[in-house]
Write an enzyme that holds these catalytic residues in place. Sequence first.
Site, mmCIF file in Angstrom:
data_model
loop_
_atom_site.group_PDB
_atom_site.id
_atom_site.type_symbol
_atom_site.label_atom_id
_atom_site.label_comp_id
_atom_site.label_asym_id
_atom_site.label_seq_id
_atom_site.Cartn_x
_atom_site.Cartn_y
_atom_site.Cartn_z
ATOM 1 N N GLY A 13 2.342 2.216 10.896
ATOM 2 C CA GLY A 13 3.315 3.304 10.795
ATOM 3 C C GLY A 13 4.030 3.623 12.097
ATOM 4 C CB SER A 19 5.041 -1.897 12.097
ATOM 5 O OG SER A 19 4.637 -0.565 12.394
ATOM 6 C CG ASN A 57 -1.708 1.223 1.432
ATOM 7 O OD1 ASN A 57 -1.803 2.053 0.527
ATOM 8 N ND2 ASN A 57 -2.312 1.368 2.611
ATOM 9 C CD1 TRP A 58 3.468 1.043 -2.821
ATOM 10 C CD2 TRP A 58 3.433 2.118 -4.786
ATOM 11 N NE1 TRP A 58 4.165 0.273 -3.744
ATOM 12 C CE2 TRP A 58 4.145 0.907 -4.954
ATOM 13 C CE3 TRP A 58 3.274 2.957 -5.891
ATOM 14 C CZ2 TRP A 58 4.705 0.536 -6.176
ATOM 15 C CZ3 TRP A 58 3.829 2.580 -7.113
ATOM 16 C CH2 TRP A 58 4.538 1.375 -7.247
ATOM 17 C CE LYS A 59 -0.249 3.273 4.824
ATOM 18 N NZ LYS A 59 -0.209 3.391 6.268
ATOM 19 C CG HIS A 112 -5.953 1.952 5.259
ATOM 20 N ND1 HIS A 112 -5.536 2.893 6.178
ATOM 21 C CD2 HIS A 112 -4.929 1.086 5.110
ATOM 22 C CE1 HIS A 112 -4.307 2.596 6.556
ATOM 23 N NE2 HIS A 112 -3.915 1.509 5.931
ATOM 24 C CD GLU A 164 -3.084 5.523 6.824
ATOM 25 O OE1 GLU A 164 -3.060 5.617 5.578
ATOM 26 O OE2 GLU A 164 -2.167 4.989 7.480
ATOM 27 N N GLY A 192 2.737 -1.165 4.329
ATOM 28 C CA GLY A 192 2.730 0.253 3.991
ATOM 29 C C GLY A 192 4.132 0.744 3.692
ATOM 30 C CD GLU A 216 -3.659 -2.474 7.422
ATOM 31 O OE1 GLU A 216 -2.566 -2.784 6.948
ATOM 32 O OE2 GLU A 216 -4.171 -1.355 7.270
HETATM 33 P P1 PGA Z 1 2.762 0.347 7.700
HETATM 34 O O1 PGA Z 1 1.278 0.547 7.108
HETATM 35 O O2 PGA Z 1 3.311 -0.930 7.099
HETATM 36 O O3 PGA Z 1 3.523 1.549 7.245
HETATM 37 O O4 PGA Z 1 2.626 0.244 9.185
HETATM 38 C C1 PGA Z 1 0.403 -0.530 6.935
HETATM 39 C C2 PGA Z 1 -0.901 -0.078 6.315
HETATM 40 O O5 PGA Z 1 -1.401 0.986 6.688
HETATM 41 O O6 PGA Z 1 -1.462 -0.760 5.451
#
Ligand code: PGA
Length: 265
Positions: A183, A223, A15-17, A105, A107, A244, A177
């Site tokens: 993150g 993470s 997931n490149w966000k 997600h 976010e 991520g 998640e």
């Molecule tokens: P992260 O994000 O690997 O940077 O913790 C995971 C995600 O939000 O899918």
Amino acid sequence: MSPAGAGRRPLISGNWKMNLDHLEAIHAARDLGLRLQPADVAPVDVSVHPPFTDIRSVQSVLEGEGIPVALGAQNCAVEDSGAFTGEVSPVMLAKLHVEYVIVGHSERRAHFAETDAVVASKLRAVLRNGMAPICCVGETVDERDIGLTQERLTAQVTAALTGLPAEDVAAMVVAYEPVWAIGTGQAATPEDAQEACAWIRGVVAQVAGEEPATQVRIQYGGSVKADNTASLMACTDVDGLLVGGASLDAAQFTDIVRAASRGGR
Ligand code: PGA
């Protein structure tokens, strides 16, 4: 509740966000294509989820260079078309050969007020257009601290899946998640990830039936790095990873795919 792996093919998703413009994305996709060897992807599926503005460019690289990575998106509209300024239709994504769409997600739930009802509608929009949703669920640190993890997972999974045909549930992906792990560098322990993923599978069984619960793929996300991949993938109910930050670097993401493909599943 299910035998180890149960024949489920792991899915490792990047997931490149909101990172990498389309030129950087072309470079990242090419870099991944140069690094990934056929043996790395023989036992696992891999997907990348670039921002919308990159998807056409990444599609051209993946297809033009025969890179064995599926194209994904991070979100989509509920509706197929119409007066929805700023939205991106699932029809448009399917036309670009997007195979997986992340839905719900944390976010999006936190910053864009996506409710369980919106998530359920998006999930159906993805399925209606022949793609597989990756439906994200997970508890916040406050919910975890007061012992609400299982209750939260039950509510989110039930709201997302209730009423879906068994074959749609079997074909989709659920991503566990935990919000506190995203993150933060503080991944869930394999024990915690296994417990939560097994719980999710149990809820899927209650909502959709035993058969789809055995087939649905459940990812862990939060993470994930190359050095915790093998222990997470060794968990019976963890069928893949949603990555991520570490997916932005082709070398790191390749190491994760490699560690997952050697993960004894
Ligand atoms: P992260 O994000 O690997 O940077 O913790 C995971 C995600 O939000 O899918």
